[in-house]
Design an enzyme around this catalytic site. Structure first.
Site, PDB file in Angstrom:
ATOM      1  N   GLN A 111     -26.307  43.034  -3.593  1.00 58.90           N
ATOM      2  CA  GLN A 111     -25.432  43.749  -2.664  1.00 58.90           C
ATOM      3  C   GLN A 111     -26.275  44.561  -1.673  1.00 58.90           C
ATOM      4  O   GLN A 111     -27.064  45.423  -2.066  1.00 58.90           O
ATOM      5  CB  GLN A 111     -24.478  44.689  -3.413  1.00 58.90           C
ATOM      6  CG  GLN A 111     -23.363  45.177  -2.488  1.00 58.90           C
ATOM      7  CD  GLN A 111     -22.434  46.195  -3.128  1.00 58.90           C
ATOM      8  OE1 GLN A 111     -22.897  47.104  -3.810  1.00 58.90           O
ATOM      9  NE2 GLN A 111     -21.140  46.059  -2.902  1.00 58.90           N
ATOM     10  N   TYR A 197     -19.007  53.521   2.937  1.00 59.78           N
ATOM     11  CA  TYR A 197     -20.404  53.508   3.416  1.00 59.78           C
ATOM     12  C   TYR A 197     -20.468  52.998   4.871  1.00 59.78           C
ATOM     13  O   TYR A 197     -19.423  52.774   5.497  1.00 59.78           O
ATOM     14  CB  TYR A 197     -21.281  52.700   2.457  1.00 59.78           C
ATOM     15  CG  TYR A 197     -21.325  53.348   1.089  1.00 59.78           C
ATOM     16  CD1 TYR A 197     -21.895  54.618   0.924  1.00 59.78           C
ATOM     17  CD2 TYR A 197     -20.763  52.745  -0.021  1.00 59.78           C
ATOM     18  CE1 TYR A 197     -21.907  55.253  -0.320  1.00 59.78           C
ATOM     19  CE2 TYR A 197     -20.772  53.368  -1.273  1.00 59.78           C
ATOM     20  CZ  TYR A 197     -21.345  54.620  -1.406  1.00 59.78           C
ATOM     21  OH  TYR A 197     -21.342  55.249  -2.619  1.00 59.78           O
ATOM     22  N   ARG A 244     -17.914  42.644   0.611  1.00 61.89           N
ATOM     23  CA  ARG A 244     -17.000  43.471  -0.181  1.00 61.89           C
ATOM     24  C   ARG A 244     -16.239  44.426   0.738  1.00 61.89           C
ATOM     25  O   ARG A 244     -16.839  45.118   1.554  1.00 61.89           O
ATOM     26  CB  ARG A 244     -17.777  44.272  -1.227  1.00 61.89           C
ATOM     27  CG  ARG A 244     -16.854  44.836  -2.300  1.00 61.89           C
ATOM     28  CD  ARG A 244     -17.601  45.457  -3.456  1.00 61.89           C
ATOM     29  NE  ARG A 244     -16.857  45.259  -4.687  1.00 61.89           N
ATOM     30  CZ  ARG A 244     -16.882  46.085  -5.722  1.00 61.89           C
ATOM     31  NH1 ARG A 244     -17.636  47.168  -5.695  1.00 61.89           N
ATOM     32  NH2 ARG A 244     -16.175  45.840  -6.799  1.00 61.89           N
ATOM     33  N   GLY A 333     -16.242  45.836 -13.480  1.00 61.73           N
ATOM     34  CA  GLY A 333     -17.315  46.817 -13.367  1.00 61.73           C
ATOM     35  C   GLY A 333     -17.580  47.501 -14.693  1.00 61.73           C
ATOM     36  O   GLY A 333     -18.433  47.074 -15.478  1.00 61.73           O
ATOM     37  N   ARG A 334     -16.805  48.574 -14.971  1.00 69.15           N
ATOM     38  CA  ARG A 334     -17.051  49.357 -16.185  1.00 69.15           C
ATOM     39  C   ARG A 334     -17.063  48.518 -17.456  1.00 69.15           C
ATOM     40  O   ARG A 334     -17.909  48.759 -18.327  1.00 69.15           O
ATOM     41  CB  ARG A 334     -16.058  50.520 -16.246  1.00 69.15           C
ATOM     42  CG  ARG A 334     -16.374  51.575 -15.183  1.00 69.15           C
ATOM     43  CD  ARG A 334     -15.189  52.443 -14.863  1.00 69.15           C
ATOM     44  NE  ARG A 334     -14.103  51.675 -14.256  1.00 69.15           N
ATOM     45  CZ  ARG A 334     -12.924  52.165 -13.926  1.00 69.15           C
ATOM     46  NH1 ARG A 334     -12.666  53.440 -14.148  1.00 69.15           N
ATOM     47  NH2 ARG A 334     -11.999  51.404 -13.366  1.00 69.15           N
TER      48      ARG A 334
HETATM   49  C1  FMN Z   1     -21.179  53.595 -12.384  1.00 72.71           C
HETATM   50  C2  FMN Z   1     -20.560  52.900 -11.211  1.00 72.71           C
HETATM   51  C3  FMN Z   1     -21.363  52.448 -10.189  1.00 72.71           C
HETATM   52  C4  FMN Z   1     -20.822  51.748  -9.108  1.00 72.71           C
HETATM   53  N1  FMN Z   1     -21.649  51.255  -8.138  1.00 72.71           N
HETATM   54  C5  FMN Z   1     -21.154  50.463  -7.156  1.00 72.71           C
HETATM   55  C6  FMN Z   1     -22.013  49.808  -6.237  1.00 72.71           C
HETATM   56  O1  FMN Z   1     -23.248  49.897  -6.307  1.00 72.71           O
HETATM   57  N2  FMN Z   1     -21.442  49.059  -5.263  1.00 72.71           N
HETATM   58  C7  FMN Z   1     -20.085  48.919  -5.159  1.00 72.71           C
HETATM   59  O2  FMN Z   1     -19.602  48.209  -4.262  1.00 72.71           O
HETATM   60  N3  FMN Z   1     -19.247  49.495  -6.045  1.00 72.71           N
HETATM   61  C8  FMN Z   1     -19.750  50.241  -7.048  1.00 72.71           C
HETATM   62  N4  FMN Z   1     -18.912  50.776  -7.996  1.00 72.71           N
HETATM   63  C9  FMN Z   1     -17.513  50.345  -8.026  1.00 72.71           C
HETATM   64  C10 FMN Z   1     -17.392  49.138  -8.984  1.00 72.71           C
HETATM   65  O3  FMN Z   1     -18.085  48.013  -8.489  1.00 72.71           O
HETATM   66  C11 FMN Z   1     -15.918  48.740  -9.200  1.00 72.71           C
HETATM   67  O4  FMN Z   1     -15.337  48.519  -7.941  1.00 72.71           O
HETATM   68  C12 FMN Z   1     -15.119  49.793  -9.935  1.00 72.71           C
HETATM   69  O5  FMN Z   1     -15.803  50.226 -11.102  1.00 72.71           O
HETATM   70  C13 FMN Z   1     -13.744  49.263 -10.332  1.00 72.71           C
HETATM   71  O6  FMN Z   1     -13.880  48.137 -11.176  1.00 72.71           O
HETATM   72  P1  FMN Z   1     -13.628  48.258 -12.760  1.00 72.71           P
HETATM   73  O7  FMN Z   1     -12.235  48.845 -12.925  1.00 72.71           O
HETATM   74  O8  FMN Z   1     -13.701  46.852 -13.289  1.00 72.71           O
HETATM   75  O9  FMN Z   1     -14.670  49.167 -13.310  1.00 72.71           O
HETATM   76  C14 FMN Z   1     -19.431  51.521  -9.060  1.00 72.71           C
HETATM   77  C15 FMN Z   1     -18.605  52.008 -10.088  1.00 72.71           C
HETATM   78  C16 FMN Z   1     -19.153  52.678 -11.159  1.00 72.71           C
HETATM   79  C17 FMN Z   1     -18.249  53.139 -12.274  1.00 72.71           C
END
Ligand code: FMN
Length: 381
Positions: A111, A197, A244, A333-334
């Site tokens: 990314q 961003y 994204r 993500g999480r």
């Molecule tokens: C610890 C953490 C770091 C993240 N870092 C990024 C990132 O580097 N780039 C991005 O687009 N989104 C980032 N996000 C957002 C996640 O990619 C994702 O959109 C968000 O956690 C929701 O998905 P989930 O419900 O499956 O966790 C981050 C989220 C968390 C919790």
């Protein structure tokens, strides 16, 4: 069947486990690991290292990994110890990661990130103000800065508005970063135009009040993000480029009052450019899936290639999104932070490890590479 307290219900295969052709890649399943900032690159050089390679290797059973947001240039940085992709040292560090993932049978995109106004002087070269479309601070927003060997949260600084003449230089930084990502062995790149961003700032109504050809009308607000997309596509090819978007998120203080008016034509242009995928965050990033009247299903119709969805997905929601034909890929993500073997757990309807938020950002192996996979969990019982 129950083994050591874990339920192994081998049920009918869900669409999550069907193959998918994404650009040049054949994905063995539809589960994508989300880009996740973990602030664990080498202090000083922002280069990835062996522990990062191990973390990604553990998660190689994802249909596709999208590696964490990675700054395209020193001024694109907004958080302590996030990795870069502009120096040779960083390319060498990422090569450890891509080799580890490929050796384990996986596929991985990078990314590409410029934070714009979501930064702090202490993270900027020369300690100067961060750059953005306009000199408007993201009020009340915090970032994670270096305080010696540990980190802390701090209010983001007021940015300096970019001169029109500086914009081609940033486009060039994206080109350079894309070349480097390919040199480092990535299978493709995802342009980060979400979560408030830099590129999202240009699209927005509250961070972009420019009066040149990059602000004002929809066409003008689209101009810079599309220049970046075209530059990346020139280097990687459209079939190795994804993007994204998060049309309705309030993340990092962003607001787009005319979201449908700008995101619908944007996605149409991305379709015309034949990008491999569009990745949408539905609702508030890592928060409520409240879509505020925004019609994601209609947006999907504006794009000809793969549609990737994210935000709060469970296996059941993912199955629905795939079965209805709305989504092609579902990004987690999480759940991937805490479950290196997420596809296998979903396949077996096994329970999931819970993520520990305290170890999300910064630190070492704790809360990073020590979440057990099913076999290890069962062996420990
Ligand atoms: C610890 C953490 C770091 C993240 N870092 C990024 C990132 O580097 N780039 C991005 O687009 N989104 C980032 N996000 C957002 C996640 O990619 C994702 O959109 C968000 O956690 C929701 O998905 P989930 O419900 O499956 O966790 C981050 C989220 C968390 C919790």
């Amino acid at each position: 069947m129950t083994v050591c307290g874990y339920r192994y219900d081998v049920t009918q295969e869900s669409a999550l486990f069907s193959e998918f052709r994404l650009g040049r890649l054949r994905l063995p399943n539809r589960l994508v690991m989300a880009p996740l900032t973990r602030d664990r690159a080498t202090h000083g050089t922002d280069a990835p290292h062996a522990l990062n390679a191990e973390y990604y290797r553990q998660r190689a059973s994802a249909g596709l990994i999208i590696a964490e947001a990675t700054q395209i240039s020193p001024s694109g940085k907004g958080y302590a110890w996030t990795p870069g992709i502009y120096s040779d040292e960083q390319v060498a560090g990422w090569k450890l990661v891509t080799d580890a993932v490929h050796d384990a049978g996986g596929r991985i995109f990078l990314q590409l990130w410029h934070v714009g106004r979501i930064s702090h002087r202490s993270l900027q070269p020369g300690g100067v103000a961060p750059v953005a479309p306009s000199a408007i601070q993201a009020e009340g927003q915090k970032t994670f800065i270096e305080t010696g060997t540990s980190g802390d949260f701090a209010q983001v600084d007021t940015p300096r508005a970019l001169e029109t003449s500086e914009l081609p230089g940033i486009v060039e930084d994206y080109r350079h970063a894309t070349r480097n990502a390919l040199r480092a062995g990535f299978d493709g790149v995802e342009i980060h135009a979400a979560n408030g961003y830099l590129l999202h700032q240009f699209l927005s109504t509250n961070a972009n009040v420019r009066t040149d050809e990059y602000g004002g009308s929809i066409e003008n607000r689209l101009r810079f993000p599309l220049e970046v997309v075209k530059a990346v596509v020139e280097i990687a090819g459209p079939d190795r480029t994804g993007i994204r978007l998060s049309p309705v998120t309030p993340a990092n203080g962003i607001e787009t009052t005319d979201a449908e008016a700008i995101f619908f034509p944007l996605v149409q242009r991305l379709s015309d450019l034949d990008l491999a995928y569009v990745h949408v965050i539905e609702g508030a990033t890592a928060g409520p899936r409240d879509l505020k009247g925004f019609d994601f299903h209609a947006l999907r119709k504006n794009f000809r290639n793969a549609w990737m969805v994210n935000n709060g997905y469970t296996k059941e929601l993912a199955d629905e999104a795939l079965a209805s034909g709305y989504a092609d890929l579902v990004c987690f993500g999480r759940p991937f932070i805490a479950n290196p073997d997420l596809p296998e757990r979903f396949r077996r309807n096994a329970s999931l490890n819970a993520p520990n938020q305290k170890t999300f950002y910064g630190g070492g192996s704790e809360g990073y590479t020590d979440y057990p996979a099913l076999k290890e969990a069962a062996a420990d019982v």
